[in-house]
Design an enzyme around this catalytic site. Structure first.
Site, PDB file in Angstrom:
ATOM      1  NE  ARG A 109     -10.210   7.606  -2.590  1.00  0.00           N
ATOM      2  CZ  ARG A 109     -11.458   7.932  -2.364  1.00  0.00           C
ATOM      3  NH1 ARG A 109     -11.958   9.018  -2.889  1.00  0.00           N
ATOM      4  NH2 ARG A 109     -12.231   7.160  -1.619  1.00  0.00           N
TER       5      ARG A 109
ATOM      6  CG  ASP B 289      -9.068  -3.147  -4.519  1.00  0.00           C
ATOM      7  OD1 ASP B 289      -8.623  -2.515  -3.545  1.00  0.00           O
ATOM      8  OD2 ASP B 289      -9.770  -4.170  -4.402  1.00  0.00           O
TER       9      ASP B 289
ATOM     10  NE  ARG C  60      -7.072   4.960   2.684  1.00  0.00           N
ATOM     11  CZ  ARG C  60      -7.836   4.068   3.324  1.00  0.00           C
ATOM     12  NH1 ARG C  60      -9.012   4.430   3.780  1.00  0.00           N
ATOM     13  NH2 ARG C  60      -7.414   2.851   3.526  1.00  0.00           N
TER      14      ARG C  60
ATOM     15  NE  ARG D 237      -4.115  -1.602   0.123  1.00  0.00           N
ATOM     16  CZ  ARG D 237      -5.209  -1.929   0.794  1.00  0.00           C
ATOM     17  NH1 ARG D 237      -5.601  -1.199   1.790  1.00  0.00           N
ATOM     18  NH2 ARG D 237      -5.920  -2.966   0.425  1.00  0.00           N
TER      19      ARG D 237
ATOM     20  CE1 TYR E  57     -12.998  -8.024   1.310  1.00  0.00           C
ATOM     21  CE2 TYR E  57     -11.251  -9.230   0.209  1.00  0.00           C
ATOM     22  CZ  TYR E  57     -11.658  -8.336   1.178  1.00  0.00           C
ATOM     23  OH  TYR E  57     -10.744  -7.750   2.011  1.00  0.00           O
TER      24      TYR E  57
HETATM   25  O1  CP3 Z   1       0.111   0.602  -3.134  1.00  0.00           O
HETATM   26  C1  CP3 Z   1      -0.423  -0.517  -3.292  1.00  0.00           C
HETATM   27  O2  CP3 Z   1      -0.191  -1.493  -2.536  1.00  0.00           O
HETATM   28  C2  CP3 Z   1      -1.281  -0.738  -4.526  1.00  0.00           C
HETATM   29  C3  CP3 Z   1      -2.655  -0.576  -4.348  1.00  0.00           C
HETATM   30  C4  CP3 Z   1      -3.544  -1.620  -3.707  1.00  0.00           C
HETATM   31  C5  CP3 Z   1      -4.835  -1.285  -3.229  1.00  0.00           C
HETATM   32  N1  CP3 Z   1      -5.461  -2.425  -2.862  1.00  0.00           N
HETATM   33  C6  CP3 Z   1      -5.381   0.080  -3.190  1.00  0.00           C
HETATM   34  C7  CP3 Z   1      -6.502   0.385  -2.285  1.00  0.00           C
HETATM   35  C8  CP3 Z   1      -3.378  -2.995  -3.552  1.00  0.00           C
HETATM   36  C9  CP3 Z   1      -2.181  -3.885  -3.865  1.00  0.00           C
HETATM   37  C10 CP3 Z   1      -4.611  -3.493  -3.015  1.00  0.00           C
HETATM   38  C11 CP3 Z   1      -4.878  -4.918  -2.780  1.00  0.00           C
HETATM   39  C12 CP3 Z   1      -6.011  -5.283  -1.939  1.00  0.00           C
HETATM   40  N2  CP3 Z   1      -7.279  -4.771  -1.965  1.00  0.00           N
HETATM   41  C13 CP3 Z   1      -5.987  -6.352  -1.001  1.00  0.00           C
HETATM   42  C14 CP3 Z   1      -4.814  -7.247  -0.744  1.00  0.00           C
HETATM   43  C15 CP3 Z   1      -3.845  -6.611   0.173  1.00  0.00           C
HETATM   44  C16 CP3 Z   1      -4.309  -6.552   1.619  1.00  0.00           C
HETATM   45  O3  CP3 Z   1      -4.451  -5.424   2.103  1.00  0.00           O
HETATM   46  O4  CP3 Z   1      -4.491  -7.594   2.233  1.00  0.00           O
HETATM   47  C17 CP3 Z   1      -7.271  -6.426  -0.435  1.00  0.00           C
HETATM   48  C18 CP3 Z   1      -7.710  -7.416   0.640  1.00  0.00           C
HETATM   49  C19 CP3 Z   1      -8.078  -5.441  -1.042  1.00  0.00           C
HETATM   50  C20 CP3 Z   1      -9.512  -5.156  -0.812  1.00  0.00           C
HETATM   51  C21 CP3 Z   1      -9.690  -3.778  -0.312  1.00  0.00           C
HETATM   52  N3  CP3 Z   1      -9.677  -2.652  -1.115  1.00  0.00           N
HETATM   53  C22 CP3 Z   1      -9.902  -3.352   1.016  1.00  0.00           C
HETATM   54  C23 CP3 Z   1      -9.986  -4.274   2.227  1.00  0.00           C
HETATM   55  C24 CP3 Z   1     -10.004  -1.954   0.993  1.00  0.00           C
HETATM   56  C25 CP3 Z   1     -10.246  -1.026   2.143  1.00  0.00           C
HETATM   57  C26 CP3 Z   1      -8.960  -0.971   2.880  1.00  0.00           C
HETATM   58  C27 CP3 Z   1      -8.703   0.319   3.572  1.00  0.00           C
HETATM   59  O5  CP3 Z   1      -7.490   0.511   3.830  1.00  0.00           O
HETATM   60  O6  CP3 Z   1      -9.619   1.109   3.821  1.00  0.00           O
HETATM   61  C28 CP3 Z   1      -9.837  -1.528  -0.338  1.00  0.00           C
HETATM   62  C29 CP3 Z   1      -9.831  -0.144  -0.836  1.00  0.00           C
HETATM   63  C30 CP3 Z   1      -8.479   0.326  -1.229  1.00  0.00           C
HETATM   64  N4  CP3 Z   1      -7.624  -0.368  -2.057  1.00  0.00           N
HETATM   65  C31 CP3 Z   1      -7.882   1.577  -0.907  1.00  0.00           C
HETATM   66  C32 CP3 Z   1      -6.651   1.621  -1.577  1.00  0.00           C
HETATM   67  C33 CP3 Z   1      -5.652   2.761  -1.602  1.00  0.00           C
HETATM   68  C34 CP3 Z   1      -8.511   2.693  -0.079  1.00  0.00           C
HETATM   69  C35 CP3 Z   1      -9.389   3.415  -1.038  1.00  0.00           C
HETATM   70  C36 CP3 Z   1      -9.494   4.883  -0.801  1.00  0.00           C
HETATM   71  O7  CP3 Z   1      -8.584   5.644  -1.209  1.00  0.00           O
HETATM   72  O8  CP3 Z   1     -10.529   5.276  -0.246  1.00  0.00           O
END
Ligand code: CP3
Length: 352
Positions: free
Chosen positions: A39, A75, A30, A26, A150
């Site tokens: 964003r 994502d 944020r 990540r 999911y």
């Molecule tokens: O920088 C990076 O790592 C690349 C971007 C990335 C995102 N999601 C962006 C994201 C990657 C590699 C993911 C993978 C992802 N998404 C996973 C596997 C990694 C892990 O964390 O276990 C999973 C389970 C998801 C599903 C997902 N998407 C969740 C659980 C969430 C909410 C998480 C949170 O932190 O609130 C998301 C949304 C998400 N994916 C965000 C980002 C930057 C937040 C979105 C926002 O900006 O509002």
């Protein structure tokens, strides 16, 4: 003279490196004010579908920090939308019609990446054009079982009870769903490599829900099937297994290069369980970035010590960086890991 291979790719292949390469799960997100700025102008789903914006936020952390790899901003749920799944982010993914029957498994369409998610492939091409040569780009997908969690539950959950009970109440449908997802993620990852991704990573964020027999039957069935055709892409394959300390023996013989691990077990123990055939990626607790600078160095130093100095360690957090993290702590962490590991002599010893 052979061209020098970037440290991240060398470490994936368990070759010697001048210092331990590092990237952060990540790393585009944020905790960065520049991400929050982008964003504030665009919904998350808009970012995902706009190659220029996705490439911009992918590159943001690379402009700020000397990271050793980039990871595509996307994502794990993105390709599922391409398979006909209706979902939104609130901010975690919410699937509007959870999949719990044979008919809904069969209703998923095949994924044709060039047709269904062309914006992801275009983002990869744009990122590659903007990255310095020594910084490889990681493409990724959700591992089939984690996607199943999911799809079956419909929304993030602590226990994913509906998904776990589905494995027992309808194992045949669960296997069919795993197989469909594996075939789709295989095509998706192959297309990412063809577009320019230089390593491919599967995220098994919910591995820790499963006992070894279910992990073997469902999760590893999917991973084996997803990676079966990927060797010909010629890039390293990484499998992140969150909360997988009880599962390391199960993944030791997979045809993969790197196992990503959370912070819950020391890397020395993990490496002993995996044997010499795998590189490891991890495993600092994301909460450690809230320690004092001196304590952060101690915690990061312990990760390096546990990794042991033998080739095949990529430094990372054990899970995604928290949005509340101070970017200055990230800068200090990277400097420390690079500087301290460049004094290691390859045998695990550190020069004074
Ligand atoms: O920088 C990076 O790592 C690349 C971007 C990335 C995102 N999601 C962006 C994201 C990657 C590699 C993911 C993978 C992802 N998404 C996973 C596997 C990694 C892990 O964390 O276990 C999973 C389970 C998801 C599903 C997902 N998407 C969740 C659980 C969430 C909410 C998480 C949170 O932190 O609130 C998301 C949304 C998400 N994916 C965000 C980002 C930057 C937040 C979105 C926002 O900006 O509002």
């Amino acid at each position: 003279m052979t061209a020098t291979i970037p440290p991240f790719l060398a470490a994936c292949r368990r070759q010697p490196v001048p210092y331990t390469p590092l990237w952060i799960m990540r790393q585009a997100g944020r905790y960065l004010p520049e991400y929050r700025r982008v964003r504030s102008q665009a919904e998350f789903t808009t970012l995902l579908r706009s190659p220029e914006l996705a490439a911009e936020v992918t590159l943001q952390p690379l402009r700020r920090f000397p990271l050793d790899a980039a990871i595509l901003f996307s994502d794990i749920m993105t390709p599922l939308q391409g398979m006909g799944v209706s979902l939104s982010f609130e901010p975690g993914p919410v699937v509007h019609e959870p999949i719990r029957t044979d008919a809904s498994v069969d209703a998923l369409s095949q994924l044709v990446p060039e047709r269904d998610v062309p914006f992801v492939l275009e983002s990869i091409r744009l990122v590659r054009a903007g990255l310095p040569a020594g910084v490889p780009l990681i493409g990724f997908a959700g591992a089939p079982f984690t996607l199943l969690c999911y799809l079956v539950c419909g929304r993030p959950s602590k226990e994913f009870g509906a998904a776990r009970s589905f494995l027992y109440s309808n194992p045949a449908a669960a296997e069919r769903l795993i197989d469909r997802l594996a075939d789709a993620m295989s095509a998706y990852l192959r297309a990412q490599a063809a577009a320019g991704a230089q390593a491919l990573m599967l995220f098994e964020s919910w591995a820790g829900l499963l006992a070894p027999p279910q992990f073997e039957r469902f999760a590893l069935r999917g991973v084996r099937r997803a990676v079966a055709g990927l060797r010909e892409a010629g890039v390293p394959l990484i499998y992140y297994v969150n909360q997988g300390s009880a599962l390391m023996e199960c993944v030791a013989d997979l045809d993969l290069d790197v196992i990503g691990v959370d912070w819950r077990s020391p890397l020395g123990t993990v490496r002993r369980k995996l044997g010499p055939g795998k590189a490891v990626q991890g495993n600092l607790d994301p909460a450690a970035l809230f320690a004092s600078p001196e304590d952060l160095r101690r915690h990061a130093g312990r990760v390096l010590d546990e990794a042991g100095g033998a080739p095949g360690h990529i430094f990372n957090l054990g899970h995604g960086i928290w949005p509340e993290t101070d970017p200055d702590a990230v800068a200090r962490l990277i400097d420390y890991v690079h500087e301290r590991s460049s004094r290691q002599d390859g045998t695990g010893a550190v020069a004074p």
